[in-house]
Design a protein around this motif. Structure first.
Motif, PDB file in Angstrom:
ATOM      1  N   ARG A 123      -4.870   7.808   0.113  1.00 42.95           N
ATOM      2  CA  ARG A 123      -3.617   7.050  -0.055  1.00 42.95           C
ATOM      3  C   ARG A 123      -2.403   7.752   0.526  1.00 42.95           C
TER       4      ARG A 123
ATOM      5  N   HIS B  11       4.565  10.173   1.012  1.00 43.16           N
ATOM      6  CA  HIS B  11       4.667   9.044   1.934  1.00 43.16           C
ATOM      7  C   HIS B  11       3.253   8.463   2.028  1.00 43.16           C
ATOM      8  N   LEU B  12       3.132   7.214   1.642  1.00 47.99           N
ATOM      9  CA  LEU B  12       1.820   6.595   1.480  1.00 47.99           C
ATOM     10  C   LEU B  12       1.360   5.889   2.755  1.00 47.99           C
ATOM     11  N   VAL B  13       0.030   5.718   2.877  1.00 54.77           N
ATOM     12  CA  VAL B  13      -0.530   5.098   4.077  1.00 54.77           C
ATOM     13  C   VAL B  13      -0.104   3.641   4.223  1.00 54.77           C
ATOM     14  N   ASP B  14       0.296   2.995   3.150  1.00 58.15           N
ATOM     15  CA  ASP B  14       0.754   1.601   3.247  1.00 58.15           C
ATOM     16  C   ASP B  14       2.201   1.503   3.740  1.00 58.15           C
ATOM     17  N   GLY B  15       2.809   2.649   4.082  1.00 55.22           N
ATOM     18  CA  GLY B  15       4.159   2.660   4.619  1.00 55.22           C
ATOM     19  C   GLY B  15       5.258   2.830   3.583  1.00 55.22           C
ATOM     20  N   THR B  16       4.902   2.840   2.310  1.00 52.92           N
ATOM     21  CA  THR B  16       5.910   3.020   1.269  1.00 52.92           C
ATOM     22  C   THR B  16       6.105   4.499   0.969  1.00 52.92           C
TER      23      THR B  16
END
Length: 150
Positions: free
Chosen positions: A43, A126-131
């Motif tokens: 994640r 910093h998450l892989v979904d961009g958040t």
């Protein structure tokens, strides 16, 4: 005894070789710890580390001197990254050299317990979904380990 806070990756082997060359056969042990950024089960895209330049170096140098006073070390090296660090990259390196292994292990362990709990760094995910995730705090286990040195 040196402390560096830098954005660029470090070369663990080069740091060890530099200390070994400087000691020219006088050390009986060189202990290293290299802390890496985890992907947190896929994640995490990066960990962002912030610090106050000047203050962070001075505070870590103070703790390095405390380690030097507690154990018969011949060399201590601490490198801590700042900025964005991706999974698999090094965040922190501690190198301790001593005539005997126990002092080198103890000094490195002491320094890492300090760096995990009280060093003036702030870590944000910093998450892989961009958040952007939350700020990362030291765990209770980390705090207990650091308290054991008091």
């Amino acid at each position: 005894m040196t402390v560096s806070i830098q954005s660029e990756p470090f070369d663990t082997a080069a740091e060890i070789a530099r200390i070994e060359a400087d000691l020219a056969g006088r050390a009986g042990a060189v202990v290293t710890f290299s802390g890496l950024c985890r992907d947190e089960a896929g994640r995490l895209a990066a960990l962002e580390l912030e610090h106050y330049p000047g203050m962070a170096e001075a505070e870590i140098a103070r703790v390095v001197e405390e380690a030097r006073a507690r154990w018969p070390v011949q060399a201590l090296r601490v490198i801590h990254r700042h900025g964005r660090v991706r999974p698999g990259e090094g965040i922190v390196l501690v190198v301790a050299a001593s005539p005997h292994r126990k002092a080198a292990f103890a000094a490195a362990d002491f320094l890492m317990d300090y760096l995990k709990t009280r060093a003036p760094f702030w870590k944000r995910e910093h998450l892989v979904d961009g958040t952007t995730g939350g700020w990362v705090e030291a765990t209770e286990a980390d705090a207990a380990a650091a308290e054991a040195w008091a």
